[in-house]
Design an enzyme around this catalytic site. Structure first.
Site, PDB file in Angstrom:
ATOM      1  N   ARG A   1       0.950  -1.450   0.242  1.00 24.68           N
ATOM      2  CA  ARG A   1      -0.201  -0.157   0.533  1.00 24.68           C
ATOM      3  C   ARG A   1       0.778   1.175  -0.082  1.00 24.68           C
ATOM      4  O   ARG A   1       0.182   2.311   0.508  1.00 24.68           O
ATOM      5  CB  ARG A   1      -0.972   0.204   0.935  1.00 24.68           C
ATOM      6  CG  ARG A   1      -2.068  -1.269   1.212  1.00 24.68           C
ATOM      7  CD  ARG A   1      -3.379  -1.119   1.871  1.00 24.68           C
ATOM      8  NE  ARG A   1      -2.706  -2.497   2.685  1.00 24.68           N
ATOM      9  CZ  ARG A   1      -2.876  -2.664   4.183  1.00 24.68           C
ATOM     10  NH1 ARG A   1      -3.458  -0.844   4.437  1.00 24.68           N
ATOM     11  NH2 ARG A   1      -2.825  -2.620   4.983  1.00 24.68           N
TER      12      ARG A   1
ATOM     13  N   GLU B   1       2.744  -9.653  15.535  1.00 25.54           N
ATOM     14  CA  GLU B   1       2.218 -10.487  16.889  1.00 25.54           C
ATOM     15  C   GLU B   1       2.543 -11.752  16.825  1.00 25.54           C
ATOM     16  O   GLU B   1       2.730 -12.065  17.724  1.00 25.54           O
ATOM     17  CB  GLU B   1       0.363  -9.390  16.267  1.00 25.54           C
ATOM     18  CG  GLU B   1      -0.265  -9.346  16.911  1.00 25.54           C
ATOM     19  CD  GLU B   1      -1.131  -9.199  17.100  1.00 25.54           C
ATOM     20  OE1 GLU B   1      -1.256  -9.042  15.932  1.00 25.54           O
ATOM     21  OE2 GLU B   1      -2.327  -9.385  18.578  1.00 25.54           O
TER      22      GLU B   1
HETATM   23  O1  LIG Z   1       3.612  -0.799  11.609  1.00 20.79           O
HETATM   24  P1  LIG Z   1       3.009  -2.172  11.908  1.00 20.79           P
HETATM   25  O2  LIG Z   1       2.481  -3.137  12.782  1.00 20.79           O
HETATM   26  O3  LIG Z   1       4.097  -3.272  11.386  1.00 20.79           O
HETATM   27  O4  LIG Z   1       1.874  -2.776  10.773  1.00 20.79           O
HETATM   28  C1  LIG Z   1       1.705  -1.549   9.768  1.00 20.79           C
HETATM   29  C2  LIG Z   1       2.035  -2.228   8.249  1.00 20.79           C
HETATM   30  O5  LIG Z   1       0.750  -3.147   7.925  1.00 20.79           O
HETATM   31  C3  LIG Z   1       0.414  -3.463   6.939  1.00 20.79           C
HETATM   32  O6  LIG Z   1       0.006  -3.402   5.766  1.00 20.79           O
HETATM   33  P2  LIG Z   1       0.220  -5.473   5.543  1.00 20.79           P
HETATM   34  O7  LIG Z   1       1.355  -6.445   6.265  1.00 20.79           O
HETATM   35  O8  LIG Z   1      -1.382  -5.711   5.927  1.00 20.79           O
HETATM   36  O9  LIG Z   1       0.689  -5.579   3.882  1.00 20.79           O
HETATM   37  P3  LIG Z   1      -0.097  -4.560   2.605  1.00 20.79           P
HETATM   38  O10 LIG Z   1      -0.122  -3.470   2.414  1.00 20.79           O
HETATM   39  O11 LIG Z   1       0.963  -5.443   1.209  1.00 20.79           O
HETATM   40  O12 LIG Z   1      -1.893  -4.672   2.512  1.00 20.79           O
HETATM   41  C4  LIG Z   1       0.630  -1.893   6.308  1.00 20.79           C
HETATM   42  O13 LIG Z   1       0.414  -0.812   4.904  1.00 20.79           O
HETATM   43  C5  LIG Z   1       2.050  -1.537   6.806  1.00 20.79           C
HETATM   44  O14 LIG Z   1       2.822  -1.151   6.159  1.00 20.79           O
HETATM   45  N1  LIG Z   2      -6.233  -1.734  11.580  1.00 18.69           N
HETATM   46  C1  LIG Z   2      -4.936  -1.670  10.320  1.00 18.69           C
HETATM   47  N2  LIG Z   2      -6.004  -0.754   9.012  1.00 18.69           N
HETATM   48  C2  LIG Z   2      -5.228  -1.240   7.854  1.00 18.69           C
HETATM   49  N3  LIG Z   2      -3.739  -1.398   8.034  1.00 18.69           N
HETATM   50  C3  LIG Z   2      -3.675  -2.055   9.115  1.00 18.69           C
HETATM   51  N4  LIG Z   2      -1.710  -2.931   9.044  1.00 18.69           N
HETATM   52  C4  LIG Z   2      -1.885  -2.487  10.295  1.00 18.69           C
HETATM   53  N5  LIG Z   2      -3.011  -2.599  11.020  1.00 18.69           N
HETATM   54  C5  LIG Z   2      -3.331  -1.580  10.255  1.00 18.69           C
END
Ligand SMILES: O=P(O)(O)OC[C@H]1O[C@H](OP(=O)(O)OP(=O)(O)O)[C@H](O)[C@@H]1O
Ligand SMILES: Nc1ncnc2[nH]cnc12
Length: 174
Positions: A61, A98
């Protein structure tokens, strides 16, 4: 058009991807033309005088607004990816989730010692992902590193882990 409007078009999805998580869904803001252009304009105004030479987006993202912002800033765009996707020599960093562990990587030659790098992602939760990205960019020898999010879940205090960055800015806080 303002930040409150963008906040109003971000969809909250309860219990996704698992019970107890309030998922902040940016797809509803991205499909709104006014919100999409406001996000890029707003971040451009914040960063335009900070000398950014590269925006480093975190998969996946961070690959949406990141390249548009980089182009507006006259900077390059660098991909920080999940493992096994980048074809040339990479530097990797593993970090705690986590439950379990994850790894991100970046091309070793993506960033040089004269680069002022903006690490960008859509959302800051615990900060594990952003800290790993920040450390990757620092390890390859960037001149300085700033960090940006569209959204910060402030109650998780992820910014506390990013204190070695020059600057941390989130457009929207919950
Ligand atoms: O601060 P944190 O606890 O590390 O979490 C934040 C991360 O989690 C989500 O990514 P996700 O792993 O869902 O991947 P995506 O962007 O491919 O959907 C978001 O886009 C961040 O990269
Ligand atoms: N609450 C949340 N919403 C969207 N993306 C996330 N990545 C980690 N936590 C999230």
């Amino acid at each position: 058009m303002n930040i409150e409007y963008v906040k109003s078009v971000i969809r909250n999805v309860p219990d996704f991807p698992k019970p107890g998580i309030q998922f902040k869904d940016i797809t509803t803001a991205l499909k709104d033309p006014k919100a999409l252009s406001f996000m890029i304009d707003h971040l451009y105004e914040y960063y335009k005088d900070k000398g950014i030479t590269k925006v480093a987006g975190i998969e996946s993202r961070g690959f949406i607004i990141g390249p548009a912002l980089a182009a507006r800033l006259g900077a390059g765009f660098v991909m920080i990816r999940k493992p096994g996707k980048l074809p040339a020599d990479t530097i990797q960093k593993s970090y705690a989730l986590e439950y379990g562990e994850d790894t991100i990587e970046m091309h070793k030659d993506a960033i040089g010692e004269n680069d002022v790098v903006l690490v960008h992602d859509d959302l800051l939760a615990t900060g594990g992902t952003a800290l790993a990205a920040l450390e990757l960019v620092q390890e390859v020898g960037a001149k300085s590193v700033l960090v940006n999010f569209l959204i910060e879940l402030a109650f998780l205090d992820g910014t506390a882990r990013l204190s070695s960055a020059e600057d941390v800015y989130a457009m929207i806080k919950y």
